[in-house]
Design a protein around this motif. Structure first.
Motif, PDB file in Angstrom:
ATOM      1  N   ARG A  21      34.508  -9.443 -44.128  1.00  0.00           N
ATOM      2  CA  ARG A  21      33.158  -8.882 -44.256  1.00  0.00           C
ATOM      3  C   ARG A  21      32.730  -8.848 -45.722  1.00  0.00           C
ATOM      4  O   ARG A  21      31.568  -9.104 -46.036  1.00  0.00           O
ATOM      5  CB  ARG A  21      33.109  -7.482 -43.645  1.00  0.00           C
ATOM      6  N   ALA A  22      33.637  -8.539 -46.625  1.00  0.00           N
ATOM      7  CA  ALA A  22      33.309  -8.531 -48.055  1.00  0.00           C
ATOM      8  C   ALA A  22      32.889  -9.922 -48.512  1.00  0.00           C
ATOM      9  O   ALA A  22      31.909 -10.079 -49.241  1.00  0.00           O
ATOM     10  CB  ALA A  22      34.497  -8.042 -48.871  1.00  0.00           C
ATOM     11  N   ALA A  23      33.601 -10.950 -48.049  1.00  0.00           N
ATOM     12  CA  ALA A  23      33.248 -12.329 -48.408  1.00  0.00           C
ATOM     13  C   ALA A  23      31.885 -12.698 -47.843  1.00  0.00           C
ATOM     14  O   ALA A  23      31.080 -13.361 -48.517  1.00  0.00           O
ATOM     15  CB  ALA A  23      34.320 -13.285 -47.896  1.00  0.00           C
ATOM     16  N   GLN A  24      31.582 -12.255 -46.623  1.00  0.00           N
ATOM     17  CA  GLN A  24      30.278 -12.527 -46.017  1.00  0.00           C
ATOM     18  C   GLN A  24      29.163 -11.860 -46.810  1.00  0.00           C
ATOM     19  O   GLN A  24      28.118 -12.468 -47.055  1.00  0.00           O
ATOM     20  CB  GLN A  24      30.239 -12.017 -44.573  1.00  0.00           C
ATOM     21  N   LEU A  25      29.377 -10.628 -47.214  1.00  0.00           N
ATOM     22  CA  LEU A  25      28.369  -9.907 -47.988  1.00  0.00           C
ATOM     23  C   LEU A  25      28.110 -10.573 -49.336  1.00  0.00           C
ATOM     24  O   LEU A  25      26.960 -10.705 -49.758  1.00  0.00           O
ATOM     25  CB  LEU A  25      28.791  -8.454 -48.195  1.00  0.00           C
ATOM     26  N   LEU A  26      29.177 -10.995 -49.999  1.00  0.00           N
ATOM     27  CA  LEU A  26      29.015 -11.673 -51.282  1.00  0.00           C
ATOM     28  C   LEU A  26      28.204 -12.954 -51.103  1.00  0.00           C
ATOM     29  O   LEU A  26      27.337 -13.269 -51.924  1.00  0.00           O
ATOM     30  CB  LEU A  26      30.369 -11.986 -51.907  1.00  0.00           C
ATOM     31  N   ASP A  27      28.463 -13.669 -50.028  1.00  0.00           N
ATOM     32  CA  ASP A  27      27.728 -14.902 -49.749  1.00  0.00           C
ATOM     33  C   ASP A  27      26.258 -14.607 -49.478  1.00  0.00           C
ATOM     34  O   ASP A  27      25.370 -15.274 -50.010  1.00  0.00           O
ATOM     35  CB  ASP A  27      28.370 -15.629 -48.567  1.00  0.00           C
ATOM     36  N   GLU A  28      25.987 -13.595 -48.653  1.00  0.00           N
ATOM     37  CA  GLU A  28      24.610 -13.215 -48.328  1.00  0.00           C
ATOM     38  C   GLU A  28      23.836 -12.779 -49.571  1.00  0.00           C
ATOM     39  O   GLU A  28      22.651 -13.071 -49.710  1.00  0.00           O
ATOM     40  CB  GLU A  28      24.599 -12.069 -47.321  1.00  0.00           C
ATOM     41  N   LEU A  29      24.505 -12.053 -50.449  1.00  0.00           N
ATOM     42  CA  LEU A  29      23.862 -11.527 -51.653  1.00  0.00           C
ATOM     43  C   LEU A  29      23.890 -12.509 -52.817  1.00  0.00           C
ATOM     44  O   LEU A  29      23.387 -12.202 -53.897  1.00  0.00           O
ATOM     45  CB  LEU A  29      24.523 -10.213 -52.069  1.00  0.00           C
ATOM     46  N   GLU A  30      24.509 -13.656 -52.590  1.00  0.00           N
ATOM     47  CA  GLU A  30      24.624 -14.696 -53.622  1.00  0.00           C
ATOM     48  C   GLU A  30      25.318 -14.164 -54.877  1.00  0.00           C
ATOM     49  O   GLU A  30      24.846 -14.339 -55.998  1.00  0.00           O
ATOM     50  CB  GLU A  30      23.252 -15.277 -53.954  1.00  0.00           C
ATOM     51  N   ILE A  31      26.456 -13.500 -54.644  1.00  0.00           N
ATOM     52  CA  ILE A  31      27.267 -12.970 -55.735  1.00  0.00           C
ATOM     53  C   ILE A  31      28.585 -13.744 -55.741  1.00  0.00           C
ATOM     54  O   ILE A  31      29.232 -13.890 -54.712  1.00  0.00           O
ATOM     55  CB  ILE A  31      27.549 -11.463 -55.545  1.00  0.00           C
ATOM     56  N   SER A  32      28.971 -14.226 -56.897  1.00  0.00           N
ATOM     57  CA  SER A  32      30.209 -14.981 -57.049  1.00  0.00           C
ATOM     58  C   SER A  32      31.424 -14.090 -56.790  1.00  0.00           C
ATOM     59  O   SER A  32      31.413 -12.897 -57.098  1.00  0.00           O
ATOM     60  CB  SER A  32      30.295 -15.555 -58.460  1.00  0.00           C
ATOM     61  N   GLU A  33      32.475 -14.685 -56.210  1.00  0.00           N
ATOM     62  CA  GLU A  33      33.716 -13.954 -55.938  1.00  0.00           C
ATOM     63  C   GLU A  33      34.348 -13.417 -57.225  1.00  0.00           C
ATOM     64  O   GLU A  33      35.056 -12.426 -57.206  1.00  0.00           O
ATOM     65  CB  GLU A  33      34.725 -14.871 -55.238  1.00  0.00           C
ATOM     66  N   SER A  34      34.090 -14.076 -58.332  1.00  0.00           N
ATOM     67  CA  SER A  34      34.718 -13.677 -59.592  1.00  0.00           C
ATOM     68  C   SER A  34      33.847 -12.722 -60.417  1.00  0.00           C
ATOM     69  O   SER A  34      34.188 -12.398 -61.547  1.00  0.00           O
ATOM     70  CB  SER A  34      35.024 -14.919 -60.428  1.00  0.00           C
ATOM     71  N   ARG A  35      32.748 -12.254 -59.842  1.00  0.00           N
ATOM     72  CA  ARG A  35      31.821 -11.375 -60.568  1.00  0.00           C
ATOM     73  C   ARG A  35      32.340  -9.948 -60.603  1.00  0.00           C
ATOM     74  O   ARG A  35      32.828  -9.419 -59.620  1.00  0.00           O
ATOM     75  CB  ARG A  35      30.458 -11.410 -59.880  1.00  0.00           C
TER      76      ARG A  35
END
Length: 56
Positions: A21-35
């Protein structure tokens, strides 16, 4: 201190949000995994806070 935490780790620490779910949210919000939290832009912060705002 919180500013140095990765956004993904912060999301995963919330109840009911796991790795997927965290990965999905980051994708939806267009936030990089390394941010990190301190590196979020104003719009990213706003959208993230809107997601978790208490229902009125």
């Amino acid at each position: 201190m919180v500013g140095k935490v990765y956004v993904r780790r912060l999301l995963e620490s919330l109840p009911g949000i796991g790795k997927v779910r965290a990965a999905q949210l980051l994708d939806e919000l267009e936030i990089s995994e390394s941010r990190r939290v301190q590196g979020l832009g104003p719009r990213q912060k706003e959208r993230l806070l809107e997601l978790f705002a208490p229902a009125a």
